[in-house]
Every structure is written in C-alpha cells, then in structure tokens.
Motif scaffolding. Structure first.
Motif: not given
Length: 233
Positions: A91-105, A107-116
C-alpha cells in the motif's frame, strides 16, 4: 519467475520468509497450495499469500468509497488512514489522485501510476469532479448564477472557472467543478454567503462511484474506467 522471488518482489518478503510461508502452506497458485520455492509463476497465474491476492507487475488503479473522518494519506494524523482499511499488498506504493478532506466522503481514485494521476489533478487538464453538497441555508437563484459564472475566493487572484449547478432540494445541490483548489467547494459556497454542512464526491471525469461499495470498501477499476483517463496531454 521463481515463486520465492515473486513473493520477495510483490509481498516484500525476504527469501527466507518466503520459504517459511511456502513450507507452512500459506501460498497458493490458482487456489492450489504450492510449497516448492522453485515453482515457475506465469503471467496468467493468480498468487495469494495467506488468502490475500498478490498484485501482478504493472500499475494498479482502484476506487474507494471514502468514509467520514478518514484521511487520504499514509499517516494516521488523528484520523484513520484510508490505506489502513485496504487489505492490499504494497500500500505504501499507492497514492491518491485528488485528496478529500477528513470530513468529506465519496469517490477516491488510488494508483501507483504517476502519469495517470497527473492527468486527473493537473490544472491544465480541467478534469471535472461532481460533488453532492448539503448546505446550512437554501441555495438562492442568485447564488447559483454566481457559481455558474465563477466566484472570487479569498486569497485568490482570479475567479473560479464556471461551475455546473443542479439544485436537488432547497439546501442540496450537485456541483461540478473543473479545478482542485484547497477546500474549493467549501470556499465557493462561503463566497456566495452559505456554508457546507456535508460534502460527498460522486464522480471524477467519466468515473462514477460504484453504488455497491459501502463506506470504506474499494475495488479495482475496470479497463474501461482506466482508459477513460487519457495520460497524454
């Protein structure tokens, strides 16, 4: 690739740890226990360690239904990290493409593809994001018009890009924006004299949150969903 090397690569095990896992019967290939470290893994094989599928080589693309009071980082800073909810290797290799605040629910997109992920988050790409917004007060027609034309946020030099606003109820709307400024939706509503009391992201680009996912649940994106994000500018 030898199975022990596969385990070392994709499960972050040492060779000795891999051999112990094999000897204990914790490793399966296509559902069958394998104990031979020299077993040759093919591209079509599905390897699991202690019941958890190991990801094959290549980039990974996932969607997660973010729960309230979780954070889109690898650090639990007073709130639970979304990655701690995911039973997934590396999981340490993954990152979020567009974070949300703690109080926001939503869709979150997660990837290890930096260009994507860059194609989603780059301001030049103007990727659209749709939010369901609940407000403290009724959303007026004048406020809708202001949002559709663009509003000036505190501390910014230029107004926001025009948004798409669809009223759902007196104090609920769908808001589609093509930017990702800090706390943008909350700041936009403050700019028109209102306050966000709850916020939920439903869509990024052409990718919509899977309605079957409960808060905290995730799944891999389909090839069609992945391909909907064009990496080249």
């Amino acid at each position: 690739m030898r199975l022990d090397k596969y385990l070392s690569t994709y499960a972050d095990l040492t060779r000795s740890q891999a051999k112990r896992a094999l000897h204990a019967g914790e490793v399966t290939c296509n559902g069958e226990p394998i104990r031979n470290p020299g077993f040759k893994v093919s591209a079509d094989d599905h390897i699991s360690l202690d019941g958890m599928p190991l990801d094959p080589a290549g980039e990974r693309y996932l969607m997660l239904h973010k729960a309230e009071q979780t954070v889109c980082s690898h650090v639990d800073d007073g709130h639970m990290s979304i990655f701690s909810l995911m039973e997934i290797t590396r999981p340490d290799k993954l990152h979020v493409a567009g974070r949300l605040d703690a109080d926001t629910t939503g869709l979150v997109l997660i990837t290890d593809d930096g260009q994507w992920s860059h194609a989603i988050t780059s301001p030049k790409r103007a990727c659209q994001k749709r939010y369901r917004v609940w407000l403290a007060e009724a959303l007026t027609e004048q406020a809708c018009l202001q949002l559709q034309q663009g509003v000036m946020l505190h501390g910014e030099e230029h107004p926001t890009r025009p948004a798409v606003v669809e009223k759902v109820a007196e104090s609920e709307c769908l808001l589609t924006i093509s930017e990702g400024k800090y706390h943008q939706v909350k700041r936009m509503m403050a700019a028109v004299g209102n306050k966000v009391v709850a916020l939920h992201r439903e869509q990024i680009g052409a990718i919509e949150l899977d309605e079957e996912l409960e808060p905290g649940e995730w799944r891999y994106l389909t090839p069609e969903e992945v391909a909907s994000v064009e990496k080249r500018s």
